[in-house]
Each structure stands twice: as C-alpha cells, then as structure tokens.
Design a protein around this motif. Structure first.
Motif, PDB file in Angstrom:
ATOM      1  N   GLY A  73       0.764  -1.277   0.194  1.00  0.00           N
ATOM      2  CA  GLY A  73      -0.146  -0.035  -0.039  1.00  0.00           C
ATOM      3  C   GLY A  73       1.016   1.428   0.120  1.00  0.00           C
ATOM      4  O   GLY A  73       0.564   2.248  -0.731  1.00  0.00           O
ATOM      5  N   ILE A  74       1.708   1.390   0.747  1.00  0.00           N
ATOM      6  CA  ILE A  74       2.734   2.308   1.112  1.00  0.00           C
ATOM      7  C   ILE A  74       3.548   2.586  -0.437  1.00  0.00           C
ATOM      8  O   ILE A  74       3.535   3.643  -0.727  1.00  0.00           O
ATOM      9  N   SER A  75       3.941   1.510  -0.996  1.00  0.00           N
ATOM     10  CA  SER A  75       4.711   1.738  -1.894  1.00  0.00           C
ATOM     11  C   SER A  75       3.906   2.096  -3.309  1.00  0.00           C
ATOM     12  O   SER A  75       4.416   2.823  -4.283  1.00  0.00           O
ATOM     13  N   ALA A  76       2.566   1.838  -3.207  1.00  0.00           N
ATOM     14  CA  ALA A  76       1.681   2.462  -4.559  1.00  0.00           C
ATOM     15  C   ALA A  76       1.494   3.946  -4.165  1.00  0.00           C
ATOM     16  O   ALA A  76       1.763   4.332  -5.479  1.00  0.00           O
ATOM     17  N   ALA A  77       1.581   4.439  -2.995  1.00  0.00           N
ATOM     18  CA  ALA A  77       1.602   5.929  -2.802  1.00  0.00           C
ATOM     19  C   ALA A  77       2.993   6.612  -3.556  1.00  0.00           C
ATOM     20  O   ALA A  77       3.181   7.504  -4.140  1.00  0.00           O
ATOM     21  N   PHE A  78       4.073   5.958  -2.848  1.00  0.00           N
ATOM     22  CA  PHE A  78       5.612   6.205  -3.326  1.00  0.00           C
ATOM     23  C   PHE A  78       5.844   6.129  -4.841  1.00  0.00           C
ATOM     24  O   PHE A  78       6.040   6.842  -5.520  1.00  0.00           O
ATOM     25  N   GLY A  79       5.108   4.947  -5.323  1.00  0.00           N
ATOM     26  CA  GLY A  79       5.025   4.956  -6.987  1.00  0.00           C
ATOM     27  C   GLY A  79       4.470   5.929  -7.784  1.00  0.00           C
ATOM     28  O   GLY A  79       4.877   6.392  -8.605  1.00  0.00           O
ATOM     29  N   TYR A  80       3.323   6.492  -7.158  1.00  0.00           N
ATOM     30  CA  TYR A  80       2.535   7.327  -7.947  1.00  0.00           C
ATOM     31  C   TYR A  80       3.538   8.557  -7.914  1.00  0.00           C
ATOM     32  O   TYR A  80       3.713   9.368  -8.935  1.00  0.00           O
ATOM     33  N   PHE A  81       4.072   9.089  -6.903  1.00  0.00           N
ATOM     34  CA  PHE A  81       5.213  10.369  -6.912  1.00  0.00           C
ATOM     35  C   PHE A  81       6.389  10.049  -7.777  1.00  0.00           C
ATOM     36  O   PHE A  81       6.636  10.867  -8.466  1.00  0.00           O
ATOM     37  N   MET A  82       6.825   8.828  -7.893  1.00  0.00           N
ATOM     38  CA  MET A  82       7.862   8.591  -8.683  1.00  0.00           C
ATOM     39  C   MET A  82       7.532   8.628 -10.186  1.00  0.00           C
ATOM     40  O   MET A  82       8.167   9.148 -11.112  1.00  0.00           O
ATOM     41  N   ALA A  83       6.090   8.105 -10.553  1.00  0.00           N
ATOM     42  CA  ALA A  83       5.768   8.249 -11.879  1.00  0.00           C
ATOM     43  C   ALA A  83       5.425   9.958 -12.199  1.00  0.00           C
ATOM     44  O   ALA A  83       5.779  10.433 -13.259  1.00  0.00           O
ATOM     45  N   LEU A  84       4.983  10.525 -11.198  1.00  0.00           N
ATOM     46  CA  LEU A  84       4.645  11.934 -11.304  1.00  0.00           C
ATOM     47  C   LEU A  84       5.752  12.803 -11.712  1.00  0.00           C
ATOM     48  O   LEU A  84       5.840  13.765 -12.591  1.00  0.00           O
ATOM     49  N   TYR A  85       6.847  12.241 -11.115  1.00  0.00           N
ATOM     50  CA  TYR A  85       8.219  13.334 -11.237  1.00  0.00           C
ATOM     51  C   TYR A  85       9.170  12.597 -12.203  1.00  0.00           C
ATOM     52  O   TYR A  85      10.453  12.926 -12.276  1.00  0.00           O
ATOM     53  N   GLU A  86       8.779  11.567 -12.856  1.00  0.00           N
ATOM     54  CA  GLU A  86       9.577  10.958 -14.160  1.00  0.00           C
ATOM     55  C   GLU A  86      10.617  10.338 -13.818  1.00  0.00           C
ATOM     56  O   GLU A  86      11.572  10.416 -14.225  1.00  0.00           O
ATOM     57  N   VAL A  87      10.591   9.921 -12.494  1.00  0.00           N
ATOM     58  CA  VAL A  87      11.974   9.105 -11.973  1.00  0.00           C
ATOM     59  C   VAL A  87      12.317   7.902 -13.001  1.00  0.00           C
ATOM     60  O   VAL A  87      13.771   7.941 -13.037  1.00  0.00           O
ATOM     61  N   PRO A  88      11.680   7.040 -13.555  1.00  0.00           N
ATOM     62  CA  PRO A  88      12.210   6.114 -14.156  1.00  0.00           C
ATOM     63  C   PRO A  88      12.753   6.625 -15.635  1.00  0.00           C
ATOM     64  O   PRO A  88      13.546   6.185 -15.967  1.00  0.00           O
ATOM     65  N   GLN A  89      11.994   7.740 -16.116  1.00  0.00           N
ATOM     66  CA  GLN A  89      12.689   8.231 -17.249  1.00  0.00           C
ATOM     67  C   GLN A  89      14.003   9.081 -17.104  1.00  0.00           C
ATOM     68  O   GLN A  89      15.042   8.844 -17.848  1.00  0.00           O
ATOM     69  N   LYS A  90      13.954   9.557 -15.924  1.00  0.00           N
ATOM     70  CA  LYS A  90      15.120  10.371 -15.544  1.00  0.00           C
ATOM     71  C   LYS A  90      16.184   9.226 -15.303  1.00  0.00           C
ATOM     72  O   LYS A  90      17.767   9.471 -15.508  1.00  0.00           O
ATOM     73  N   THR A  91      16.118   8.256 -14.698  1.00  0.00           N
ATOM     74  CA  THR A  91      17.079   7.144 -14.235  1.00  0.00           C
ATOM     75  C   THR A  91      17.512   6.516 -15.608  1.00  0.00           C
ATOM     76  O   THR A  91      18.705   6.191 -15.843  1.00  0.00           O
ATOM     77  N   GLY A  92      16.578   6.301 -16.722  1.00  0.00           N
ATOM     78  CA  GLY A  92      17.000   5.630 -17.862  1.00  0.00           C
ATOM     79  C   GLY A  92      17.918   6.447 -18.589  1.00  0.00           C
ATOM     80  O   GLY A  92      18.940   6.074 -19.247  1.00  0.00           O
ATOM     81  N   GLU A  93      17.745   7.799 -18.708  1.00  0.00           N
ATOM     82  CA  GLU A  93      18.555   8.679 -19.361  1.00  0.00           C
ATOM     83  C   GLU A  93      19.848   8.736 -18.704  1.00  0.00           C
ATOM     84  O   GLU A  93      21.030   9.056 -19.416  1.00  0.00           O
ATOM     85  N   LEU A  94      20.002   8.896 -17.286  1.00  0.00           N
ATOM     86  CA  LEU A  94      21.251   8.611 -16.619  1.00  0.00           C
ATOM     87  C   LEU A  94      22.148   7.530 -17.071  1.00  0.00           C
ATOM     88  O   LEU A  94      23.356   7.654 -17.323  1.00  0.00           O
ATOM     89  N   LEU A  95      21.436   6.465 -17.183  1.00  0.00           N
ATOM     90  CA  LEU A  95      22.285   4.935 -17.064  1.00  0.00           C
ATOM     91  C   LEU A  95      22.453   5.064 -18.786  1.00  0.00           C
ATOM     92  O   LEU A  95      23.557   4.325 -19.044  1.00  0.00           O
ATOM     93  N   GLN A  96      21.641   5.711 -19.660  1.00  0.00           N
ATOM     94  CA  GLN A  96      21.986   5.532 -20.856  1.00  0.00           C
ATOM     95  C   GLN A  96      23.173   6.311 -21.304  1.00  0.00           C
ATOM     96  O   GLN A  96      24.202   6.010 -22.002  1.00  0.00           O
ATOM     97  N   ALA A  97      23.425   7.558 -20.506  1.00  0.00           N
ATOM     98  CA  ALA A  97      24.706   8.495 -20.695  1.00  0.00           C
ATOM     99  C   ALA A  97      25.896   7.640 -20.163  1.00  0.00           C
ATOM    100  O   ALA A  97      27.006   7.700 -20.568  1.00  0.00           O
ATOM    101  N   LEU A  98      25.728   6.837 -18.861  1.00  0.00           N
ATOM    102  CA  LEU A  98      26.860   6.520 -18.328  1.00  0.00           C
ATOM    103  C   LEU A  98      27.143   5.041 -19.064  1.00  0.00           C
ATOM    104  O   LEU A  98      28.593   4.773 -19.044  1.00  0.00           O
ATOM    105  N   SER A  99      26.335   4.724 -19.834  1.00  0.00           N
ATOM    106  CA  SER A  99      26.775   3.061 -20.495  1.00  0.00           C
ATOM    107  C   SER A  99      26.988   3.431 -22.093  1.00  0.00           C
ATOM    108  O   SER A  99      27.486   2.411 -22.505  1.00  0.00           O
ATOM    109  N   GLY A 100      26.794   4.429 -22.403  1.00  0.00           N
ATOM    110  CA  GLY A 100      27.095   4.697 -23.870  1.00  0.00           C
ATOM    111  C   GLY A 100      25.927   3.990 -24.787  1.00  0.00           C
ATOM    112  O   GLY A 100      26.126   3.685 -25.926  1.00  0.00           O
ATOM    113  N   GLY A 101      24.547   3.416 -24.066  1.00  0.00           N
ATOM    114  CA  GLY A 101      23.680   2.821 -24.798  1.00  0.00           C
ATOM    115  C   GLY A 101      23.899   1.417 -25.144  1.00  0.00           C
ATOM    116  O   GLY A 101      23.310   0.742 -25.557  1.00  0.00           O
ATOM    117  N   HIS A 102      25.224   0.830 -24.286  1.00  0.00           N
ATOM    118  CA  HIS A 102      25.387  -0.603 -24.562  1.00  0.00           C
ATOM    119  C   HIS A 102      24.597  -1.429 -23.698  1.00  0.00           C
ATOM    120  O   HIS A 102      24.598  -1.120 -22.432  1.00  0.00           O
TER     121      HIS A 102
END
Length: 430
Positions: free
Chosen positions: A287-316
């Motif tokens: 239940g708590i994680s559902a609320a936490f996940g809502y805010f992560m989606a609202l503030y685009e945490v997956p997208q920003k994390t993905g961009e960071l990992l893409q930059a660090l890995s060179g897309g490999h």
C-alpha cells in the motif's frame, strides 16, 4: 524540488533507522506537502494499491509456508538429504544445501527456510566439527533458493509490481525461475564442496544404498508434493495462481495434521500468528509503495534514471544490465525483499525493456538480486537469523562468505546475460 524532498527524506529516514514502510510513507507525505497536494491522495493510493484480488495469493502462500515450517517437514527433508549426499566429503554441508533447496520449494521463503533448516543443521554441523561460519554460510545461501520456488510470495509481488508496465503471468515467472533455482543449487553445492575440501572436513560413512534413500523419499514426499500440485494445477487450468495458493494451504494442513500428525495446536496458533504478522507487513509495504510509486511516476523518476544510465553506459545493453544489477544490489542491502521489488520494478523494468530484456527475465534477475541483499548487512535478515542460530558474529561470517557470494553472483550474471535460462522453459511449455 518535490523529487529532492521525496528521495532525500526517504534516504534520511532509512539512515536514521526508521522501518522501511514508515520511511516510504513519510517520504510520500513529505513530497505531497512539498507539492501542495491533498493528504487524502496518499491514503487513496494506499488503499487502491492493496485492493487487488490477486494479492490473496500472498497471505495463502505465507500461511502455507508457516504450516510447513511448524509441521515437522524439515526433519524428514534433512533425513532424505543426508542419505543422498551425506557420504560425500563435507557431507553435512552438501546435505544442508540439498535440504534447504527442498524445503525452500515447500515454504517459498528464505527466512522460513533458514529458520527451519538452520535450527536443525547448524547445531548438527557444529557438533560434527564443522566451523560455525561455514555452517551459517551454507545454510543462509542455500535458503535463498526459496525466493525462486513456486510457493514464493515474492513472485506474486513482482508480477503485480510489473502489471502497470508489462504483462507477466504468474505461471510463466514460476517456470522461468526453475532453471535458475537449479543452477543456484548446483553452484551452492560446488561452493560448499570446495570449502569443505580446502578445510579438510571429513566424510560421514558410505552411501547407505537406494533402499534407505527410497524410504526417506517416501517419508518426505507428501510435503514435497505441494510444488507438483501448484505447477500441475496451473498448467492444466484446474485453478489460477491465487487458487493454487489456497490449495497449498489445504495440502499443508492435510499433510501436517493427517499424514505426519506433527502439527500441534500450539504450532498451528504460532503459524497463524506469524502468517498474519508477515501478511500485515507485506500488505502495508504494498500500500505504501503504491503511494510512493505514484510520486515517482509523477516526477518521471524512471525516465530520468533511464537517461542517466544511457549516458553512463553509452547505450550498450550489457553495461546497462550491469549497472542495474549494481544499483539493485546496493538498494537490496538496505531494503527488505518485498520493498525492493515494489520500489525498483517501476524504475528499472522500463529501462531494461528498452535495452532488450524480457520482463519475465528481469523478474528472475530481480529476485536473485534481492536474495543477494538478504545475505548482506546492514539489513541481511537471513544472515542475522543464521548467525543467531550458529552463535557467530556477522563479521566472522563475512570474512569467509566469498565462495558462496561467488556462487550466487555467477548465477545472477548467467541469468542476466543468457536469456534462455529463464525464458526457455516458459517457451517450451506455452
């Protein structure tokens, strides 16, 4: 600003020792105030996150595992394992690995596994001259196989955590985890044998013959059949994953009350109490994680994390998978298994999908990574239980843990970079 409040308050609460559920909930409330949103939003997300019919499988699987734990099944599995491999050098260590694997298939919980098997095997190994740190390491690492077994409620948690991102069926994930579970068992056997040879542990007599092994198998078989019932029932369409969990409870009661007659009234009450407590903790986290996940989606945490990992890995892709594993391992050392799955799946699953990893394969990788965290301080719940049973310090166990860490790491890397290991069996069946 709100994202910094969410992440900063969560990390701060973890560092000062607040329980994980409270850390997640208070961080969500802090982010809500920072964003000037109504407080009712948090509670709506919590209630909505728990009101899923499939979640009924979680308390059923937990209860079935507790009944097996208190119903005397562990002792019969120990006898079977000893008769199969007890004659090998370091035979009690090998028996421990095999016994923990078999009981993990019944209980589906690493913590229940190390509690049941550890209370039997660790004192036995110490009496036979095995070092306490070896006995604890063998038990705690072998117990992690339980996280991959069909009775594991963490499989259900991952499927539900991934449901808003990708379609993963419970049955396909159960099948996907079977070969990695076998590989991890073999790797643990190799590690246990290697350390036993290096330390010069003795053998324990000759192989007793197949007749005693058959007798022990017949005695242990009613308990072990729960895995077969779950797989056969789902595969044949007789019942769903949720119904299979309820069937597991009925079978556990039948075996422990009528077949073994080893479940006392006190044991039954203890199983009920422990299952209720564990279910409450897990559902609160969901239940708590559902609320936490809502805010992560609202503030685009997956997208920003993905961009960071893409930059660090060179897309490999191979480097992205490695970085995700390292991040999951780091978080898993601070968070419980269920919390890690619920928080990290919405962040890292889309990233790995974009890099070409199947969601089912990612689920097995996630479970293995979380299992590694269960044996790593500062949380390390299975390790702390094992150390308490063995009467040895965590520091002493950590000094000799590396062969067993190696076994788990090799399995994790194999699952990460060889898709067939997790996807081959589901493809063949369905």
């Amino acid at each position: 600003m709100e994202l910094w409040v969410l992440g900063g308050s969560f990390l701060l609460l973890l560092l000062i020792g607040a329980p994980v559920a409270f850390s997640i909930g208070l961080a969500s409330i802090a982010a809500m105030f920072a964003a000037d949103l109504p407080i009712a939003l948090v509670f709506q997300k919590m209630v909505g996150g728990m009101q899923v019919f499939s979640f009924l499988a979680i308390p059923f699987f937990i209860f079935a595992g507790e009944l097996m734990l208190h119903g005397g099944i562990a002792e019969r599995i120990v006898v079977l394992a000893n008769r199969l491999v007890g004659h090998v050098r370091g035979g009690l260590g090998m028996s421990n690995v095999l016994g923990c694997t078999l009981f993990g298939g019944v209980a589906g919980s690493p913590l229940a596994d190390v509690s049941a098997m550890g209370s039997v095997m660790i004192p036995m190994m110490k009496r036979e001259g095995y070092d306490a740190d070896y006995a604890v390491n063998v038990t705690t690492h072998a117990s992690l196989v339980g996280a991959l077994m069909p009775t594991s409620h963490n499989l259900i948690i991952y499927v539900l955590a991934a449901s808003g991102i990708a379609a993963v069926s419970v049955f396909s994930l159960i099948l996907a985890a079977l070969i990695p579970a076998l590989i991890l068992t073999v790797a643990n056997l190799v590690a246990a044998y290697g350390v036993a040879v290096k330390r010069g542990y003795p053998t324990h007599g000759a192989f007793p013959g197949w007749a005693p092994v058959g007798t022990a198998l017949v005695a242990a078989l009613p308990g072990l059949l729960v895995v077969v019932i779950i797989l056969a029932g789902i595969l044949s369409g007789v019942f769903t994953a949720t119904e299979s969990a309820a069937t597991a409870v009925c079978w556990a009661l039948l075996v422990t009350l009528l077949v073994y007659r080893s479940l006392s009234w006190r044991g039954f009450l203890e199983a009920c109490a422990k299952a209720a407590k564990t279910t409450g903790v897990v559902l609160l986290l969901i239940g708590i994680s559902a609320a936490f996940g809502y805010f992560m989606a609202l503030y685009e945490v997956p997208q920003k994390t993905g961009e960071l990992l893409q930059a660090l890995s060179g897309g490999h892709p191979w480097l992205i998978f490695l970085l995700v594993n390292l991040l999951l391992f780091g978080l898993g050392t601070f968070l419980d298994m269920a919390a890690t799955i619920l928080i990290c799946t919405p962040i890292f699953l889309p990233i790995c999908q974009q890099a070409g990893m199947d969601p089912t394969q990612f689920g097995v990788m996630m479970l293995l990574n979380c299992a590694l965290g269960l044996n790593t301080p500062p949380v390390g719940s299975t390790q702390f239980v094992g150390c308490a049973i063995g009467g040895v310090s965590v520091g002493q166990v950590m000094r000799s843990i590396w062969p067993f860490y190696g076994a788990l790491t090799v399995t994790l890397l194999a699952v990460t970079y060889i898709p067939w290991l997790s996807l081959g069996l589901p493809a063949m069946v369905g």
